[in-house]
Design an enzyme around this catalytic site. Structure first.
Site, mmCIF file in Angstrom:
data_model
loop_
_atom_site.group_PDB
_atom_site.id
_atom_site.type_symbol
_atom_site.label_atom_id
_atom_site.label_comp_id
_atom_site.label_asym_id
_atom_site.label_seq_id
_atom_site.Cartn_x
_atom_site.Cartn_y
_atom_site.Cartn_z
ATOM 1 C CG ASP A 1 36.211 36.988 17.663
ATOM 2 O OD1 ASP A 1 36.660 36.771 18.922
ATOM 3 O OD2 ASP A 1 37.049 36.886 16.679
ATOM 4 C CD GLU B 1 33.064 45.654 27.421
ATOM 5 O OE1 GLU B 1 34.185 44.874 26.958
ATOM 6 O OE2 GLU B 1 32.919 45.933 28.520
ATOM 7 C CG ASP B 2 35.025 44.500 21.920
ATOM 8 O OD1 ASP B 2 35.440 45.181 22.763
ATOM 9 O OD2 ASP B 2 35.176 43.138 21.727
ATOM 10 N NE ARG C 1 34.978 40.941 17.641
ATOM 11 C CZ ARG C 1 34.531 41.404 18.757
ATOM 12 N NH1 ARG C 1 35.627 41.752 19.618
ATOM 13 N NH2 ARG C 1 33.428 41.578 19.235
ATOM 14 N NE ARG D 1 41.664 43.935 18.030
ATOM 15 C CZ ARG D 1 41.012 42.732 18.362
ATOM 16 N NH1 ARG D 1 39.807 43.087 18.970
ATOM 17 N NH2 ARG D 1 41.394 41.465 18.260
ATOM 18 C CG HIS E 1 39.559 45.431 24.481
ATOM 19 N ND1 HIS E 1 38.931 44.341 24.317
ATOM 20 C CD2 HIS E 1 39.783 45.835 23.152
ATOM 21 C CE1 HIS E 1 38.633 44.138 22.890
ATOM 22 N NE2 HIS E 1 39.174 45.195 22.333
ATOM 23 C CB CYS F 1 33.856 40.603 26.298
ATOM 24 S SG CYS F 1 35.577 41.187 27.059
HETATM 25 N N1 GLY Z 1 38.460 37.458 20.648
HETATM 26 C C1 GLY Z 1 38.146 38.742 21.013
HETATM 27 C C2 GLY Z 1 38.669 39.705 20.089
HETATM 28 O O1 GLY Z 1 39.942 39.610 20.008
HETATM 29 O O2 GLY Z 1 38.397 40.813 19.743
#
Ligand code: GLY
Length: 269
Positions: free
Chosen positions: A68, A73-74, A93, A141, A172, A264
């Protein structure tokens, strides 16, 4: 990145598509990517669109250990010269972050950086900015402790933060909403309550799109007045064109397959 105003989008960080991309998480919009080369072609078109519209782009190398990793962005939240490094909400992640943090710290020399600890969790994809008003999604998340960390960063600027509960069928906040300009929020019907964003400044408006165009509600407005949009969402496109905006359409099919949207794939800083 949805934590900067449109006029601040001068530089962007992206990360290339790894060979392992077919193993990226997919549960919402996507059923899982199948074509890494097509994803690379689409990702390059995205970079080209940013660059040809005045954004200086830096691409980090892909990391095959992290399917990923293109969804940068995350991993970092940059607000007016400060940076929050969230603890991402999915365990697979978390280890994507170090090279992103290292790059941004070096580019933003002397940036004040906050980190999260303990049980706090947040994905940068849950943050949306409308001018100087911020929204954060409470999602699978992002939890209340993560939101508290963001609030303490925003308090330093005097920026208001409003919390929006993200329904179970969305990943999100930015999966289902974006601010193509500093006065417009695009959002699909059937995902959020009509009053979710609260009272907005007088010149701002929420534009409700059909639920089957939810993916198309993620857009990137740029300082030159152009708006990057995903191909295939006619109501979103006509609504933005009716407001005088000039669109750049991108084929996002293999990015969508991993639940990724336009925002993202970059961090503006
Ligand atoms: N595939 C992006 C996520 O689930 O964070």
């Amino acid at each position: 990145m949805a934590s900067v105003r449109v006029d601040q989008k001068k530089r962007a960080l992206v990360r290339n598509v790894p060979d392992s991309y077919t193993r990226a998480l997919a549960k919402y919009f996507g059923k899982g990517p199948t074509d890494v080369e097509l994803a690379r072609t689409q990702h390059q078109a995205y970079i080209n669109a940013l660059e040809s519209n005045g954004v200086k782009v830096h691409a980090l190398a892909a990391d095959d250990r992290h399917p990923d990793c293109i969804f940068v962005e995350d991993q970092a939240v940059v607000v007016d010269g400060k940076m929050l490094l969230p603890l991402p909400g999915h365990p697979s992640r978390v280890a994507e972050q170090p090279p992103i943090a290292e790059f941004l710290m070096s580019e933003l020399g002397g940036v004040q950086t906050c980190t999260m600890g303990g049980e706090a969790r947040m994905d940068g994809g849950d943050i949306l900015r409308l001018g100087n008003l911020f929204f954060v999604g409470r999602s699978s998340r992002t939890n209340d402790l993560g939101i508290a960390s963001l609030r303490s960063l925003l308090d330093d600027f005097g920026f208001e933060l409003r919390v929006i509960d993200i329904p179970g069928h969305a990943l999100h906040l930015t999966s289902i909403a974006s601010t193509p300009t500093d006065t417009i929020i695009l959002v699909p019907e059937d995902y959020l309550a009509a009053e979710a964003f609260g009272d907005l400044p007088e010149d701002c408006e929420v534009l409700w799109m059909p639920a089957d165009e939810a993916y198309g509600c993620n857009t990137i407005g740029l300082p030159n007045g152009k708006v990057l949009v995903a191909e295939g969402y006619p109501t979103v496109h006509s609504t933005l064109r009716d407001r005088g905006l000039d669109l750049v359409e991108l084929d996002m099919s293999e990015i969508r397959a991993a639940d990724g949207s336009l925002t993202c794939c970059s961090i503006f800083y």
